[in-house]
Design a protein around this motif. Structure first.
Motif, short mmCIF file in Angstrom:
data_model
loop_
_atom_site.label_atom_id
_atom_site.label_comp_id
_atom_site.label_asym_id
_atom_site.label_seq_id
_atom_site.Cartn_x
_atom_site.Cartn_y
_atom_site.Cartn_z
N LYS A 34 5.52 4.44 -6.13
CA LYS A 34 4.30 4.58 -5.76
C LYS A 34 3.94 3.82 -6.22
O LYS A 34 3.41 3.67 -7.38
N THR B 152 0.40 -0.85 -0.24
CA THR B 152 0.02 -0.36 -0.25
C THR B 152 0.71 0.86 -0.29
O THR B 152 0.25 2.40 -0.96
N ASN C 139 -12.76 9.53 1.13
CA ASN C 139 -12.31 10.12 -0.81
C ASN C 139 -14.15 9.89 -1.35
O ASN C 139 -14.49 8.85 -1.48
N TYR D 131 -5.60 4.44 9.66
CA TYR D 131 -6.14 4.20 8.68
C TYR D 131 -7.42 3.08 8.93
O TYR D 131 -7.80 2.91 7.66
N GLU E 9 -2.39 8.55 3.16
CA GLU E 9 -2.41 9.03 1.80
C GLU E 9 -2.63 10.77 2.30
O GLU E 9 -2.70 11.39 2.80
N ASP E 10 -2.02 11.22 0.63
CA ASP E 10 -1.65 12.55 0.43
C ASP E 10 -3.12 13.15 -0.64
O ASP E 10 -3.31 14.36 -1.86
N SER F 249 -3.30 16.04 2.49
CA SER F 249 -2.38 15.19 3.78
C SER F 249 -3.13 15.65 5.97
O SER F 249 -3.27 16.18 5.50
N LYS G 55 -7.48 7.29 6.21
CA LYS G 55 -7.29 8.17 5.07
C LYS G 55 -5.55 7.80 5.59
O LYS G 55 -4.36 7.62 4.73
#
Length: 461
Positions: A137, A125, A383, A327, A435-436, A448, A432
């Motif tokens: 990434k 991830t 999201n 997360y 995540e950014d 972020s 999240k």
């Protein structure tokens, strides 16, 4: 097959990402969408790639491309072709699978090995890492098989002895693990996740068991974190090792220090870590289980560097106020997070939301769990993707006992920090993690949780 062998002898290599292509590439194109097909062919041409290996649905179509096409019917055929280009890996391959804890254990194991001078790599991830450096990434937790083989090959070229791979159920079902065999696999737990893909819990759990069985070889070891799952792996029981037995046999001790930190004792060795969550401690002891199983001894160095960003990540701890970024985005993950706190807090505040276009059934469960184990809930956008974000928030708010809806995620986090400024306690910003970005329909916004917390927490006293 013969043509691929000729190209391999000429120095051609397989790639599945157009960014990696050159004039010595064979582009393995996985899409079945014609618009995407045309788009990526043009990108391949710009990279001077002249060989494409694509799905047979494009075989009888006419394309005005100066390019050579090969066709496959299924992922199995791609796996057969890869044998021409990739020898059997010499590096030790470790799979980490299960519902919760995959990233923490896979990344943490990779870091622990490096901290103790053992060259290793990680795929999952958080991306692709070699020897404590992020190389790339990744789009998916488990990349497609061709990319996976390329990453493993890169790790071998960097003299890595071990590579830790997050093996997802979706990745397995889509053939991304190919014919890869693991040397060791750790199964964390089996809860509920990805039901939007697997349709029901039975299918999801079955995919995990199939993954373990299919990629097992006669010398493989299987470690089980959750003792209750031993009977599910009974076909391979001669090489299955239980986490509970490991802890008991090696006399691992966990003590809470007066300053709130945790002391992990292994024989004469003592390691002090700032952990407020027993679930994290269990993941760390699982990492030790992996290390001991492979190296036959315990590490000399164990510190906070093994904790990945955004997993029970304590980013502020002063004046009786703690802010954690996590997360968690499932009912089980929130339950693990909130019910295994090893400290008492006057106030527990949770900022969270739910992602759009994902399993709808988990939203009410998440809201009830968060509401049950926290004092105040700040419901915000995660999201939303293609869904109406208000509808997602309304579902969560309806099941909350003491909640408020603040759509803007930055304002929601600031509101939580404002509450913390007047009271001692714990603020969890969840969903999240590392995540950014945030995704609203086709719009991707840089965002972020870490940067926002840092922006407002500096004023806490």
């Amino acid at each position: 097959m013969k043509q691929f062998k000729i190209l391999q002898k000429k120095g051609f290599k397989l790639f599945s990402n157009w960014q990696d292509l050159n004039d010595k590439s064979i582009y393995v194109l996985g899409t079945k969408n014609e618009n995407n097909f045309n788009l990526y062919i043009k990108k391949a041409l710009k990279k001077n790639c002249k060989y494409i290996y694509c799905h047979e649905k494009f075989k009888n179509k006419s394309y005005d491309f100066n390019i050579n096409f090969f066709y496959y019917k299924s992922a199995f055929e791609i796996t057969k072709i890869t044998r021409i280009f990739y020898p059997k890996p010499k590096i030790k391959i470790i799979f980490i699978t299960g519902t919760n804890g995959k990233t923490s254990i896979a990344y943490g194991s990779y870091k622990l090995f490096n901290l103790n001078g053992i060259r290793s790599a990680y795929i999952g991830t958080l991306g692709f890492y070699i020897n404590s450096k992020k190389v790339k990434k990744l789009i998916n937790t488990t990349p497609d098989f061709v990319e996976l083989l390329n990453l493993i090959s890169n790790a071998q070229k960097s003299n890595c002895k071990y590579i830790f791979v997050e093996a997802s159920s979706i990745g397995y079902k889509e053939g991304r693990l190919g014919n890869l065999k693991y040397d060791l696999c750790l199964l964390t737990n089996l809860k509920s996740d990805h039901l939007d893909y697997h349709k029901n819990l039975k299918n999801y759990h079955l995919s995990k068991i199939e993954l373990i069985n299919k990629h097992y070889s006669h010398n493989s070891k299987i470690l089980i974190q959750d003792h209750k799952l031993l009977n599910k792996i009974n076909r391979l029981n001669k090489n299955v090792y239980d986490h509970q037995n490991f802890v008991k046999k090696n006399n691992l001790k966990i003590d809470l220090n007066t300053d709130g930190s945790v002391c992990i004792k292994i024989n004469e060795n003592k390691f002090n870590l700032r952990i407020i969550n027993d679930f994290v401690i269990k993941n760390i002891t699982s990492i030790l289980h992996i290390y001991y199983s492979l190296i036959k001894k315990f590490p000399i160095i164990l510190n906070k560097k093994i904790n990945p960003k955004g997993r029970s990540d304590i980013v502020f701890n002063k004046y009786g106020k703690i802010i954690m970024i996590d997360y968690a985005h499932s009912d089980d993950a929130f339950r693990n997070l909130l019910t295994s706190l090893n400290q008492q807090f006057d106030n527990i505040i949770v900022v969270y939301g739910c992602g759009g276009d994902r399993d709808y059934s988990k939203r009410s469960k998440i809201a009830r769990t968060v509401s049950k184990y926290s004092n105040f809930q700040i419901i915000t956008d995660d999201n939303p993707r293609n869904e109406n974000p208000k509808k997602i928030r309304d579902i969560l708010l309806k099941k909350s006992k003491n909640g408020i809806s603040i759509p803007n995620r930055e304002k929601a986090i600031k509101y939580g920090i404002d509450i913390l400024s007047k009271n001692s306690g714990l603020l969890i910003v969840a969903g999240k993690g590392h995540e950014d970005i945030q995704i609203y329909k086709n719009k991707i916004i840089k965002f972020s949780d870490h940067l926002i917390v840092k922006k407002y927490a500096k004023n806490l006293r």
